[in-house]
Write a protein that holds these residues in place. Structure first.
Motif, PDB file in Angstrom:
ATOM      1  N   ASP A  11      13.318  25.335  47.036  1.00  0.00           N
ATOM      2  CA  ASP A  11      12.801  25.336  48.406  1.00  0.00           C
ATOM      3  C   ASP A  11      11.684  24.310  48.571  1.00  0.00           C
ATOM      4  O   ASP A  11      11.602  23.610  49.578  1.00  0.00           O
ATOM      5  CB  ASP A  11      12.273  26.731  48.777  1.00  0.00           C
ATOM      6  N   ARG A  12      10.824  24.230  47.560  1.00  0.00           N
ATOM      7  CA  ARG A  12       9.722  23.269  47.636  1.00  0.00           C
ATOM      8  C   ARG A  12      10.254  21.844  47.639  1.00  0.00           C
ATOM      9  O   ARG A  12       9.794  21.000  48.406  1.00  0.00           O
ATOM     10  CB  ARG A  12       8.768  23.476  46.474  1.00  0.00           C
ATOM     11  N   LEU A 321       5.318  33.438  54.018  1.00  0.00           N
ATOM     12  CA  LEU A 321       6.358  33.068  54.973  1.00  0.00           C
ATOM     13  C   LEU A 321       5.898  31.842  55.750  1.00  0.00           C
ATOM     14  O   LEU A 321       4.866  31.878  56.427  1.00  0.00           O
ATOM     15  CB  LEU A 321       6.651  34.224  55.936  1.00  0.00           C
ATOM     16  N   ILE A 322       6.664  30.752  55.636  1.00  0.00           N
ATOM     17  CA  ILE A 322       6.315  29.481  56.273  1.00  0.00           C
ATOM     18  C   ILE A 322       7.458  29.051  57.189  1.00  0.00           C
ATOM     19  O   ILE A 322       8.622  29.046  56.782  1.00  0.00           O
ATOM     20  CB  ILE A 322       6.082  28.377  55.225  1.00  0.00           C
ATOM     21  N   SER A 323       7.139  28.689  58.413  1.00  0.00           N
ATOM     22  CA  SER A 323       8.172  28.184  59.317  1.00  0.00           C
ATOM     23  C   SER A 323       8.651  26.815  58.852  1.00  0.00           C
ATOM     24  O   SER A 323       7.860  25.945  58.497  1.00  0.00           O
ATOM     25  CB  SER A 323       7.627  28.067  60.744  1.00  0.00           C
ATOM     26  N   GLU A 324       9.971  26.632  58.834  1.00  0.00           N
ATOM     27  CA  GLU A 324      10.545  25.335  58.452  1.00  0.00           C
ATOM     28  C   GLU A 324      10.082  24.213  59.362  1.00  0.00           C
ATOM     29  O   GLU A 324      10.047  23.056  58.964  1.00  0.00           O
ATOM     30  CB  GLU A 324      12.079  25.404  58.494  1.00  0.00           C
ATOM     31  N   ASP A 325       9.715  24.549  60.595  1.00  0.00           N
ATOM     32  CA  ASP A 325       9.335  23.524  61.567  1.00  0.00           C
ATOM     33  C   ASP A 325       7.825  23.305  61.647  1.00  0.00           C
ATOM     34  O   ASP A 325       7.360  22.562  62.518  1.00  0.00           O
ATOM     35  CB  ASP A 325       9.867  23.901  62.959  1.00  0.00           C
ATOM     36  N   VAL A 330      -4.250  20.496  56.962  1.00  0.00           N
ATOM     37  CA  VAL A 330      -5.516  21.207  56.908  1.00  0.00           C
ATOM     38  C   VAL A 330      -6.589  20.199  56.491  1.00  0.00           C
ATOM     39  O   VAL A 330      -6.403  19.432  55.542  1.00  0.00           O
ATOM     40  CB  VAL A 330      -5.467  22.406  55.935  1.00  0.00           C
ATOM     41  N   VAL A 331      -7.679  20.196  57.251  1.00  0.00           N
ATOM     42  CA  VAL A 331      -8.803  19.313  56.945  1.00  0.00           C
ATOM     43  C   VAL A 331      -9.928  20.165  56.362  1.00  0.00           C
ATOM     44  O   VAL A 331     -10.314  21.186  56.944  1.00  0.00           O
ATOM     45  CB  VAL A 331      -9.305  18.572  58.205  1.00  0.00           C
ATOM     46  N   ILE A 372       1.167  23.128  54.299  1.00  0.00           N
ATOM     47  CA  ILE A 372       2.140  23.857  53.470  1.00  0.00           C
ATOM     48  C   ILE A 372       1.874  23.597  51.992  1.00  0.00           C
ATOM     49  O   ILE A 372       1.888  24.517  51.170  1.00  0.00           O
ATOM     50  CB  ILE A 372       3.584  23.470  53.863  1.00  0.00           C
ATOM     51  N   GLU A 373       1.632  22.335  51.630  1.00  0.00           N
ATOM     52  CA  GLU A 373       1.311  22.012  50.240  1.00  0.00           C
ATOM     53  C   GLU A 373       0.047  22.760  49.803  1.00  0.00           C
ATOM     54  O   GLU A 373      -0.030  23.273  48.678  1.00  0.00           O
ATOM     55  CB  GLU A 373       1.094  20.508  50.097  1.00  0.00           C
ATOM     56  N   HIS A 374      -0.930  22.814  50.688  1.00  0.00           N
ATOM     57  CA  HIS A 374      -2.193  23.493  50.393  1.00  0.00           C
ATOM     58  C   HIS A 374      -1.955  24.971  50.074  1.00  0.00           C
ATOM     59  O   HIS A 374      -2.452  25.497  49.058  1.00  0.00           O
ATOM     60  CB  HIS A 374      -3.124  23.352  51.603  1.00  0.00           C
ATOM     61  N   LEU A 375      -1.190  25.651  50.917  1.00  0.00           N
ATOM     62  CA  LEU A 375      -0.951  27.085  50.729  1.00  0.00           C
ATOM     63  C   LEU A 375      -0.010  27.352  49.556  1.00  0.00           C
ATOM     64  O   LEU A 375      -0.205  28.315  48.798  1.00  0.00           O
ATOM     65  CB  LEU A 375      -0.384  27.691  52.014  1.00  0.00           C
TER      66      LEU A 375
END
Length: 416
Positions: A11-12, A321-325, A330-331, A372-375
């Protein structure tokens, strides 16, 4: 590696590929100067280098000096990338994009992207030079793949195969010895009917044997089995319990199909498109239903960047749970008094100024990265699974629109 870890890793990788593809689709060349090369895993690197060298030589015939230089520079960059590989590419092959993109104001920037081991194998070598990069084959690979068994049959013939992603793969076929409805002279109607039923039964057993041989070993990987053919054949086959009992439980549905040769397998997939679409997002639906249930009945759910991040750090999130869209960054800001704060912004927007909420001082940008990468980085450290949720159903849309595209199912209540 466990199956859950493999799925999370896949998935990643899909998300990372999707990000690169979206970036590549934004690029344009002022002429036919953007080069794309798809290299299958069984193509020798030396052959690819020879092909690129030949294209470099032929590019000298391009009339426009600007285009000629851009194409040759792109091919030189590709040759430089190919030096990093030995005899063959890695599993599933490589895709390389290179070219001078329009940077505005009459300026160009040279970009080169190498994507190794895509989600599905590169099927054939392909060289493409145009004003846009060729991304469609990669986009097809990123569509929900799935593995489905296919069976089409009537009383004359049968075909069995796979649906792997969007690719139909015929594997086994059989022809029956079932006599026609007209009996030959000398046979009584009763005897003829009995022989015909025996022949039909034997043929159904043969078809089930083909299916068992092909599907049983893969039953734990199968997302479902589709059966097609005219009525009443497919009904008789399924109602007669000819299939292995574990395969019988995997049957998603039966569908009317006019042809039962190899083309019938493709017709079966077309006719079952609605059932396949539902199947592709069934896990997404299950996750979102559990999220809403926990949100409504207790405290074992979280949503939004800040709350979800805090729960991730505590190790309380079972599934992220992450939305695909979701396309946000994040700053991370740091003020002179060492207060650290976060702000989520649209990935297309410039970084805003930020005032520390604790002391009112102007905060400096410490870091900006994909949210997303951050989380996901925190989730991996805490043993949390990440699930990407489609927006192709109502609750998936709600995750993006109402919850900011970020939520979590908790292992226990934290009060955060």
């Amino acid at each position: 590696m466990s199956s859950d870890a493999q799925e999370a890793n896949e998935d990643r990788r899909k998300y990372e590929f999707r990000k690169v593809i979206e970036e590549l689709k934004e690029y344009e060349g002022s002429g036919t100067q953007l080069v794309t090369i798809y290299i299958p895993e069984d193509r020798q690197i030396s052959d690819v280098v020879a092909h690129v060298t030949q294209e470099h030589s032929e590019a000298s015939n391009i009339k426009s000096k600007q285009t000629r230089t851009a194409v040759q520079d792109a091919l030189t960059s590709i040759k430089d990338r190919l030096r990093y590989y030995d005899t063959f590419p890695p599993d599933n092959g490589i895709v390389i994009f290179s070219g001078a993109i329009d940077a505005g104001g009459g300026q160009t920037d040279m970009v080169t992207r190498t994507l190794e081991s895509p989600p599905q194998p590169v099927e054939s070598f392909r060289y493409h030079c145009d004003s846009e990069f060729l991304t469609e084959p990669l986009e097809h690979m990123l569509e929900d793949s799935g593995l489905f068994g296919l069976i089409v049959l009537d009383r004359r013939e049968a075909n069995v195969g796979w649906l792997k992603g969007k690719r139909v793969e015929p594997v086994k076929s059989a022809s029956s010895l079932v006599p026609g409805k007209q009996r030959k002279g000398g046979q009584s109607a009763q005897r003829f009917a009995r022989l015909r039923l025996e022949a039909i039964d034997n043929f159904y057993q043969e078809v089930a044997g083909m299916a068992d041989d092909l599907f049983v070993d893969k039953r734990h990987e199968l997302d479902g089995i589709l059966v097609g053919g005219p009525s009443p054949t497919k009904d008789e086959f399924l109602d007669g319990d000819y299939l292995h009992h574990e395969l019988q439980d995997k049957v998603l549905g039966k569908f009317d199909v006019a042809y039962t040769d190899e083309s019938g397998l493709k017709d079966l997939v077309d006719n079952a498109s609605e059932a396949l679409a539902d199947q592709e997002i069934v896990e997404d639906k299950r996750n979102m239903e559990e999220f809403f249930e926990k949100l409504n009945t207790g405290e074992e759910a979280t949503y939004g960047f800040e709350q979800t991040r805090r729960n991730l750090i505590m190790g309380s999130v079972d599934r992220l749970l992450i939305s695909e869209d979701l396309r946000s960054d994040v700053v991370v800001y740091e003020c002179p008094n060492d207060h650290e704060e976060y702000e989520v912004i649209d990935s297309r927007h410039s970084t805003p100024d930020h005032e520390c909420s604790e002391c009112g001082e102007e905060a400096a940008v410490d870091e900006r990265e994909d949210v997303i990468e951050h989380l996901m980085a925190i989730a991996e450290q805490r043993g949390t699974d990440t699930k990407f949720i489609s927006t192709d159903f109502e609750k998936g849309e709600q995750l993006l629109d109402a919850f900011g595209g970020i939520a979590g199912i908790l292992r226990y209540s934290t009060g955060v």
